[in-house]
Design an enzyme around this catalytic site. Structure first.
Site, PDB file in Angstrom:
ATOM      1  N   ASP A  25     -35.246   8.292  -3.927  1.00 27.66           N
ATOM      2  CA  ASP A  25     -35.059   7.487  -5.150  1.00 27.66           C
ATOM      3  C   ASP A  25     -35.060   7.378  -5.945  1.00 27.66           C
ATOM      4  OD1 ASP A  25     -36.620   5.460  -5.251  1.00 27.66           O
ATOM      5  OD2 ASP A  25     -37.968   5.825  -5.302  1.00 27.66           O
TER       6      ASP A  25
ATOM      7  N   ASP B 229     -42.494   9.651  -2.219  1.00 25.45           N
ATOM      8  CA  ASP B 229     -43.446  10.196  -2.286  1.00 25.45           C
ATOM      9  C   ASP B 229     -44.322   9.621  -2.459  1.00 25.45           C
ATOM     10  OD1 ASP B 229     -42.514   7.819  -3.690  1.00 25.45           O
ATOM     11  OD2 ASP B 229     -42.724   8.860  -5.768  1.00 25.45           O
TER      12      ASP B 229
ATOM     13  N   ASP C 212     -42.937   5.594   2.228  1.00 27.31           N
ATOM     14  CA  ASP C 212     -41.345   6.387   2.930  1.00 27.31           C
ATOM     15  C   ASP C 212     -42.329   6.957   4.045  1.00 27.31           C
ATOM     16  OD1 ASP C 212     -39.773   6.063   0.417  1.00 27.31           O
ATOM     17  OD2 ASP C 212     -41.200   7.533  -0.453  1.00 27.31           O
TER      18      ASP C 212
END
Length: 835
Positions: free
Chosen positions: A524, A723, A727
């Site tokens: 990300d 995180d 996800d």
């Protein structure tokens, strides 16, 4: 007793090196009060039982005269040794009591925890917690509710989970060390009698052959029938459980050599000519049986000591947690209490240099905290009111008052230790191949031993049967598969502990093995490549309005918004010392911006879509805005009293470590894909500046899982770093999921690896660790297979026809033991690998 004073008796004391006398390094101590005394200072002294004693005062002298036996010796409260009070080098007086120590080490232990040693109560090792399960270091699928031996390999079962800090010495190591000493002491004269003639020491001739044989029988019997009892017990269990292992081979080899020798000593007449050697005597091999046992114990003791080091990472982590905390009571007083007594909601004071006792947040004060034990990052982190602090980290230079928020098993440190303990017991997929080989290995070795016996008995030199027996025993002993079984588990145990010390938490061995094969990494942008905290970068004013005024109005308006970009604008105004105005008529327009009145002025702030709603022409600013967006910045326009007054730009700055980390990951053969919900232009600007291979922008959380599935469908081995809760599906779908930071529990559960600090440097460390671990395992397996491939033919005697070389069973035993130790020693090198 002969009473005198030193000032009248200098000559005597100048030559007295007994109890109370002094040499250059001696301490002369008053045996009553413990004070050190200068023998030449004219203090009282006397002789008692042939020794000189010195006192600091007449009072101490009179006490001694009244009851001398009470003041001659004392017991070290730590180790229990008897210490001479008049010459003890290490002494401590506490709460009116006097304590004497045999060494500085015992004194240090006492000072660290006096309550545990006072009143002569030495601490005993803490028992394992109720309900503790035990498992095998080599076969974690074997689980028992009590200690014992593994039915598959015979190794002692070890407790699962987190052991008590004061669990004491390994009882198996203590027992095997004692048996090693007994077998070693008895094997030395055995060797001297049997091998003496080869080095010019004809002990057998001096003693006589029959007597020498009986002496050997007497010396070998305690070794084989007592010391080797654990070996035979494990060998029998392997047969009962139909799981042949190293103990099967050792039991067969030692038992065969000893039983044959006993029969040869008691009934030599029953043996045919093919068994007889020089002088028509039947040779015995008591020394081979005994020395093999002693050498196996050498290997086992070395192995147990080395295995203890594999748990050093967990013990080091446990040691990071302080044992006490300074609690602030409701009346303002402060008390030191055990950490186990701290409850959620307690306020604790942490002084400079102390470790933070528990997880929580700062309620007063500011300081810097060394979090390297958790994150692996050496630079201390600034902490002020409201910031989170982690138990075990070190408060550097300021006093903090903290609020306890997580205690016991809920703390970060406890969760890390638990994760490491579980990972150390997990199995890597490569172990499956080892298990398949081991299943046929022992039967194949027994077959090789039988073949060696048959060949030697048919075509070997005289005495053929004796040579055949030795060759068969040597094959059985040298081929023990212990090194093969230890090759993978030892590396995994050490690697998981090493990772924890570097902020890389490994859920299981499979994740570690897979990560070494990963070729594609999805990351990300926000919080991973960037700091995750947008900052104000540009303020551009138009038409005569000053930048400070523009920023004041924009920040005043944004103070009512909860958007991260709004926080960046407000923080930027504060850093520039700009005072904000009160806002009325505030309105947030979703996805576009905000409007309101600041200090009586109508202000609007938003994106291009909002400017269209307000009929504002932003075309003259297009080129300037495009350049800013190409730098990865987000631009927001400001309208004051229905006039376009300028714009502000905000950027989430790239972390200082990101560029170097991406370069390192590329060097390790990884293709890096950035998947982000940001717009295409900003995402590509960041990707281009960092050299990222592929950028996927405007991607929703569910799109990340689809991306993982797409890449895996093309044959890529994918690691996904995330995180948050959103996800978790992608982390679970990837070959290896990497949870960035310890924020979301569901992310950690879905991930194979967790990085305590959420940036790419942790991924670099994890990649290096995974590759080093698999390289180490391959080295161990290569060594173990190569050793057996070379050792078994040598023991069978393939070199005898050409070079006349035979491998003694004793040398085979030494080689077998050293092979296991060598595998463990190689695995221990992982503790030193640079990550």
């Amino acid at each position: 007793m002969d009473r005198t004073h030193d000032n009248h008796n200098h000559g005597h004391h100048g030559h007295d090196h007994e109890h109370g006398a002094s040499t250059a390094d001696d301490v002369v101590r008053d045996p009553v009060c413990g004070m050190t005394v200068d023998p030449q200072a004219g203090k009282p002294s006397l002789r008692y039982d042939g020794h000189a004693y010195h006192f600091c005062s007449e009072g101490c002298l009179r006490k001694f005269e009244a009851a001398p036996q009470d003041y001659l010796t004392a017991k070290d409260p730590v180790c229990g040794m008897t210490v001479n009070r008049a010459s003890a080098r290490h002494f401590l007086k506490q709460e009116g009591e006097k304590f004497y120590f045999c060494s500085a080490g015992c004194k240090t232990k006492f000072e660290a925890d006096p309550a545990a040693y006072r009143d002569g109560n030495r601490p005993t090792p803490k028992p394992m917690p109720k309900g503790t399960l035990y498992t095998c270091p080599m076969h974690p699928e074997v689980v028992s509710d009590h200690p014992g031996d593994c039915p598959k390999c015979g190794m002692a079962l070890e407790p699962m989970g987190i052991p008590p800090v004061d669990e004491g010495p390994n009882p198996e190591l203590v027992d095997f060390t004692r048996r090693l000493w007994v077998s070693g002491v008895l094997s030395i004269p055995l060797l001297a009698i049997s091998m003496g003639p080869m080095i010019g020491l004809p002990l057998r001739d001096w003693i006589g052959e029959p007597q020498a044989t009986w002496i050997e029988l007497v010396l070998a019997t305690p070794v084989v029938l007592w010391a080797a009892l654990p070996f035979f017990r494990r060998a029998w269990a392997s047969l009962v459980n139909r799981s042949p292992n190293m103990w099967t081979l050792i039991g067969l080899g030692v038992g065969t050599a000893y039983l044959y020798s006993v029969v040869a000593a008691i009934l030599p007449g029953i043996f045919p000519h093919t068994f007889r050697g020089h002088g028509d005597t039947v040779p015995v091999y008591f020394e081979a049986a005994a020395v093999i046992v002693a050498l196996v114990f050498v290997g086992q003791v070395l192995e147990l000591k080395a295995r203890e080091k594999t748990g050093s990472a967990i013990r080091a982590l446990l040691d990071l947690a302080p044992k006490t905390a300074r609690r602030i009571n409701e009346d303002g007083s402060e008390t030191d209490v055990p950490v186990d007594d701290v409850r959620v909601g307690d306020h604790l004071r942490v002084r400079p240099g102390e470790r933070i006792p528990i997880d929580g947040s700062v309620s007063e004060g500011q300081s810097t905290v060394d979090e390297s034990m958790i994150t692996g990052e050496p630079i201390p982190v600034e902490k002020q009111k409201g910031d989170a602090v982690t138990g075990g980290t070190i408060n550097k230079n300021g006093t903090l008052v903290m609020l306890a928020e997580k205690v016991g098993a809920d703390t970060t440190l406890s969760r890390i230790v638990d994760l490491v303990a579980k990972a150390q017991r997990s199995r890597a997929p490569i172990q499956g191949a080892v298990d398949r080989v081991s299943a046929v290995f022992v039967p194949a070795v027994v077959a090789a031993a039988v073949a060696a016996f048959v060949v030697w008995s048919l075509v070997g030199p005289e005495p053929r049967m004796a040579h055949a027996l030795l060759a068969a025993v040597a094959v059985l002993i040298i081929a023990c598969p212990c090194a093969l079984g230890l090759a993978t588990p030892m590396s995994i145990m050490i690697a998981t502990g090493r990772g924890a010390q570097e902020g890389v938490l490994i859920k299981d061995a499979e994740a570690l093995e897979r990560f070494a094969r990963v070729d594609t990494l999805i990351v990300d942008k926000t919080g991973t490549l960037t700091e995750g905290k947008p900052r104000l970068t540009d303020v551009v004013a138009l038409g005569g309005i000053k930048e400070a005024r523009l920023l004041q109005l924009a920040a005043s308006l944004e103070r009512g918004s909860e958007h991260p970009l709004a926080e960046a604008i407000v923080s930027g105004a504060g850093e520039r010392g700009i005072e904000l105005s009160d806002v009325t008529d505030f309105e947030a327009r979703t996805g576009k911006g905000v409007v309101g009145k600041a200090g009586g002025t109508v202000v609007a702030l938003g994106n291009a879509a909002m400017m269209d709603d307000l009929d504002m022409d932003i075309t003259p600013l297009a080129e300037q805005v495009r350049l800013l967006r190409d730098e990865g910045k987000t631009v927001m326009f400001v309208v004051i009293d229905q006039d376009l007054a300028g714009f502000v730009a905000v950027a989430d700055r790239i972390k200082a470590t990101t560029a170097a980390a991406i370069k390192a990951l590329h060097e390790h053969g990884l293709k890096i894909i950035m998947a982000t919900g940001d717009n295409e232009r900003t995402a590509r600007a960041v990707g281009k500046s960092l050299g990222i291979d592929e950028v996927r922008a405007d991607i929703l959380p569910e799109g990340k899982k689809a991306l993982v599935d797409e890449l895996r469908g093309k044959g890529a081995v994918v690691a996904m770093a995330g995180d948050g809760v959103n996800d978790a599906p992608a982390l679970a779908a990837a070959d290896v999921g990497i949870a960035m930071g310890t924020g979301a529990d569901v992310a950690m559960e879905s991930a194979g690896l967790t990085l305590v600090k959420g940036d790419l440097t942790g991924i670099v460390r994890a990649r290096r660790l995974a590759m080093a671990t698999m390289r180490n395992i391959r080295q161990n397996l290569g060594f173990a297979f190569g050793y057996n491939a070379l050792g078994v033919p040598l023991a069978a005697g393939v070199l005898y026809p050409v070079f006349g070389l035979l491998l003694s069973p004793m040398i085979a035993a030494a080689a077998m033991s050293l092979s296991s130790v060598s595998v463990i020693t190689n695995a221990l090198r992982l503790r030193l690998v640079k990550l």
